[in-house]
Design an enzyme around this catalytic site. Structure first.
Site, PDB file in Angstrom:
ATOM      1  N   LYS A  90      -2.812  -7.791   1.443  1.00  0.00           N
ATOM      2  CA  LYS A  90      -2.070  -9.048   1.475  1.00  0.00           C
ATOM      3  C   LYS A  90      -1.730  -9.510   0.063  1.00  0.00           C
ATOM      4  CE  LYS A  90      -5.574 -10.458   3.922  1.00  0.00           C
ATOM      5  NZ  LYS A  90      -6.558 -11.222   4.706  1.00  0.00           N
ATOM      6  N   ARG A  91      -2.684  -9.365  -0.831  1.00  0.00           N
ATOM      7  CA  ARG A  91      -2.514  -9.899  -2.181  1.00  0.00           C
ATOM      8  C   ARG A  91      -1.453  -9.120  -2.957  1.00  0.00           C
ATOM      9  NH1 ARG A  91      -8.017 -10.953  -5.198  1.00  0.00           N
ATOM     10  NH2 ARG A  91      -8.220 -12.143  -3.267  1.00  0.00           N
TER      11      ARG A  91
END
Length: 494
Positions: free
Chosen positions: A247-248
């Protein structure tokens, strides 16, 4: 086989991404295959980063994918007392100890180990403190963590992995690891094991990035007096630069909701995700839910990482071509009534829905979807590329404009004439429309394709599409006559 109980334990620190969705899918398939149970457990002990929005997003993503769970969702924080009690039991049983080493001391030891090119790891300074020494440090108010006391054994720790086979790690390579922070909160390593024991998890199916945790967790299982689950470590999902999907690092393009909003079908995404790192052993690529449950086995998981070929800079083919191909297949083969319900949601979102499509014009609506679906990639295409079928307000795509399809100086007049002839037809169908078009082309001494390609662009905004005469009869005589009567309104104002 024992009663199969597997779990999907997401951390609610962001949306459900495709890596997590694939883990959930594989656990779901394994549970369904063996008539087992899937437990959903939200590991929310990272209270600073965990949010209700993330929890809602995870549940929403799983429901959209139709990956149902049998128990839960449980929340890890609800069992905090169990985790603390397990740590105390390990202390009381001599399997753990209080470590008073400061961060500065540990950093200095790490630097020394690096300089001397020796093993970097905790050296066990506090491992053999006497009870009196421990009490004295506590009375001084020195903060401490709790470390697990790794047994001093020779040889290797060995376990069998359902995907990777026999895994070995030397005991000498496993340092005494922290299980409780200095603030009194147990770490993931311990919490995860305690929860799996309580939930009677029979198989731990997760990514290979957890393998460094597995040997340490096996030691925790042993110290807590619990039998081991079966471990299965799946290959990771990487991007084209061989970075782990996260996600990051990758943003919304790896979020499950991103693909829902882009118009992908949920089972198409599941079908694709399963094939990332799993091989059916045949040439088959498209599986129904029932077929995939029937043929799925952990043993056919790949031992090497898979690549998700997403393309964030490409507006049309922004994701893995294989995913697009699978989605196209399901768009073309899905039951038309089901497709109608799915497209209805998109048309409503784009304010293109007409209530007549639900009853009196239902047959026309479904027949239109059946006509135009073969060239579409996603559900959104019905509302964008197919907009002209549901609205008189639509744009001409750039491709025919660049090809000068509408640039013939006499085209406006030709279409006005064709519009009049279409209006005069007492019977308007494929045969009469084609005959009228070709007769006008003969009179004008031009190729019929000039009129046909021009009409397709004018009537649909697209250069390619279904048969032109299927388009004419689908749109209907009145709409065709109106749109051909003045095509200059569609020309760019340049």
């Amino acid at each position: 086989m024992v009663d199969v109980r597997v779990r999907f334990p997401p951390s609610p620190t962001g949306y459900l991404h495709i890596g997590g969705a694939r883990t959930a899918l594989i656990n779901w398939l394994f549970a369904k295959k063996h008539n087992g149970k899937l437990i959903l457990r939200i590991e929310d002990t990272d209270t600073e980063r965990s949010t209700q929005e993330s929890i809602d997003g995870i549940l929403e993503g799983l429901r959209w994918l139709d990956l149902d769970w049998d128990e839960g969702p449980y929340f890890q924080t609800e069992f905090a007392n169990d985790h603390v009690q397990a740590a105390q039991n390990l202390l009381a049983g001599g399997n753990a100890y209080k470590c008073f080493c400061t961060k500065e001391e540990l950093d200095e030891k790490r630097e020394q180990a690096l300089a001397q090119k020796t093993t970097v790891g905790y050296d066990g300074t506090c491992r053999n403190l006497t009870p009196e020494q421990v009490t004295a440090k506590e009375q001084q108010g020195i903060p401490y963590v709790i470390r697990f006391k790794v047994p001093k054994r020779k040889g290797t720790l060995v376990y069998h992995d359902k995907v990777l086979g026999t895994i070995e790690r030397a005991y000498s390579e496993i340092e005494d690891f922290v299980i409780v922070r200095s603030n009194g909160k147990p770490l993931y390593l311990l919490c995860n094991v305690v929860d799996d024991i309580r939930d009677r998890i029979s198989h731990v199916i997760r990514g290979q990035d957890h393998m460094t945790n597995t040997t340490r967790q096996i030691l925790l299982y042993e110290a807590l007096g619990s039998p081991l689950p079966v471990f299965a470590h799946m290959p990771l999902t990487l991007d084209l630069q061989k970075r782990k999907i996260s996600k990051r690092s990758h943003g919304e393009v790896v979020a499950v909701q991103f693909y829902r909003d882009k118009g992908f079908l949920p089972w198409a995404l599941c079908n694709f995700l399963c094939l990332l790192g799993w091989n059916p052993g045949t040439e088959q690529e498209f599986f129904s839910r029932e077929e995939l449950i029937e043929v799925f086995t952990l043993e056919r998981m790949s031992k090497v990482n898979s690549v998700f070929n997403y393309r964030p800079g490409d507006q049309k083919f922004f994701t893995d071509p294989k995913l697009i191909a699978i989605n196209e297949h399901y768009l073309r083969t899905i039951d038309t009534e089901v497709l109608g319900q799915l497209v209805e949601e998109k048309l409503k979102a784009y304010e293109l829905w007409d209530d007549s499509y639900a009853v009196e014009r239902r047959d026309w609506y479904l027949a239109t979807l059946d006509l135009i679906k073969d060239r579409f990639h996603t559900l959104n295409d019905f509302a964008s590329l197919g907009r002209a079928y549901f609205s008189d307000s639509y744009d001409i795509e750039e491709k025919p404009l660049k090809k000068n399809v509408l640039k013939h100086p006499d085209l406006v007049q030709w279409f006005k004439e064709l519009s009049k002839r279409f209006a005069d037809l007492s019977t308007f169908n494929q045969e009469t429309a084609e005959q009228t078009t070709r007769e006008l082309a003969d009179e004008l001494a031009i190729k019929p394709g000039i009129l046909i390609n021009g009409m397709r662009t004018v009537l649909t905004g697209q250069l390619a599409g279904p048969s032109m005469f299927d388009i004419l009869t689908t749109l209907g005589q009145d709409k065709v006559v109106m749109r051909l009567s003045d095509i200059s309104r569609l020309y760019p104002s340049t």
